[in-house]
Design an enzyme around this catalytic site. Sequence first.
Site, PDB file in Angstrom:
ATOM      1  N   ASP A 122      48.780  34.402  27.787  1.00 58.41           N
ATOM      2  CA  ASP A 122      48.658  34.142  28.820  1.00 58.41           C
ATOM      3  C   ASP A 122      46.990  33.296  28.616  1.00 58.41           C
ATOM      4  OD1 ASP A 122      47.003  35.560  29.863  1.00 58.41           O
ATOM      5  OD2 ASP A 122      48.154  36.193  31.459  1.00 58.41           O
ATOM      6  N   ASN A 166      50.303  42.101  42.603  1.00 55.18           N
ATOM      7  CA  ASN A 166      51.483  41.493  43.154  1.00 55.18           C
ATOM      8  C   ASN A 166      52.305  41.884  41.608  1.00 55.18           C
ATOM      9  OD1 ASN A 166      51.131  39.747  41.526  1.00 55.18           O
ATOM     10  ND2 ASN A 166      51.052  38.309  42.444  1.00 55.18           N
ATOM     11  N   HIS A 221      52.372  41.341  38.483  1.00 52.97           N
ATOM     12  CA  HIS A 221      52.834  40.338  38.181  1.00 52.97           C
ATOM     13  C   HIS A 221      52.351  40.901  36.194  1.00 52.97           C
ATOM     14  CE1 HIS A 221      48.251  38.560  39.174  1.00 52.97           C
ATOM     15  NE2 HIS A 221      48.207  39.243  37.422  1.00 52.97           N
ATOM     16  N   GLU A 257      54.794  35.476  37.634  1.00 54.48           N
ATOM     17  CA  GLU A 257      54.257  35.978  39.448  1.00 54.48           C
ATOM     18  C   GLU A 257      55.978  36.736  40.061  1.00 54.48           C
ATOM     19  OE1 GLU A 257      51.599  36.493  40.366  1.00 54.48           O
ATOM     20  OE2 GLU A 257      50.090  34.656  40.252  1.00 54.48           O
TER      21      GLU A 257
END
Length: 246
Positions: free
Chosen positions: A67, A136, A138, A143
Amino acid sequence: MRVYCGKDYEQASRIAANFISAQVIMKPDSVLGLATGSTPIGTYEQLIKWYEKGDLDFSAVHSINLDEYRGLTADNDQSYRYFMNTHLFDHINIDKKNTFVPDGTEPDAEKACRDYDEIIRAHGGIDLQILGLGHNGHIGFNEPDSTFCKGTHCVQLTESTISANARFFASMDEVPKEAYTMGIQSIMQAKKIMVIVSGEGKKDIVEKAFLGPITPEVPASVLQLHSDVILVGDEAALAGYHKALQ
Ligand code: GLP
């Protein structure tokens, strides 16, 4: 899934570096899927040490990163391209022409994503994908969502990710709110996947991702469906996982 536990961050990093070394030794022209974040830094440091000793050769390796922040240039010290150069590529004999990170400066999101998927396709996919794990759940910047997104896409980062990243920026306004990330399909098509986790802060999400239900609301949970996943962590991060299995 095989789980490898080091007593602390340093030992977990050595274990992870060992798997990458084995991959590069067994297949010198491997395509490595690389990750940023603070977790893999120790792994990269270990690889550099072994390279300096003459034990590793990256000259035929290709790398494809997960990313990049949208809008950051390669020379911005918070861009993932800059991170990869300074934490790994500048210190080993990989040819930078063979290293790929999504182009954060491409304003046309569709083009940026299409081009990156084409790079992954042209390389015949990824041999070993390294992943960190967001708080979380990811992976890359996939996400939590109501669906899994297959290809490279532009994401709006969640508040939790933006605040987790804020520590690297001078002010909240400077923290990028969007990123380009490889999709779940490209990650899941990697032949092998190694997830690296460290610290007590990751304890709950490790348990949720690897022992909980498979759901796009915890993107890493999809890894339970992959046939060759290695989870490498320190005792603190794996404590919940081990306890749940007892
Ligand atoms: C960022 C990256 C992820 C990484 C995550 C965890 O969000 N895009 O690829 O896994 O951070 O970072 P850390 O290892 O610092 O906890």
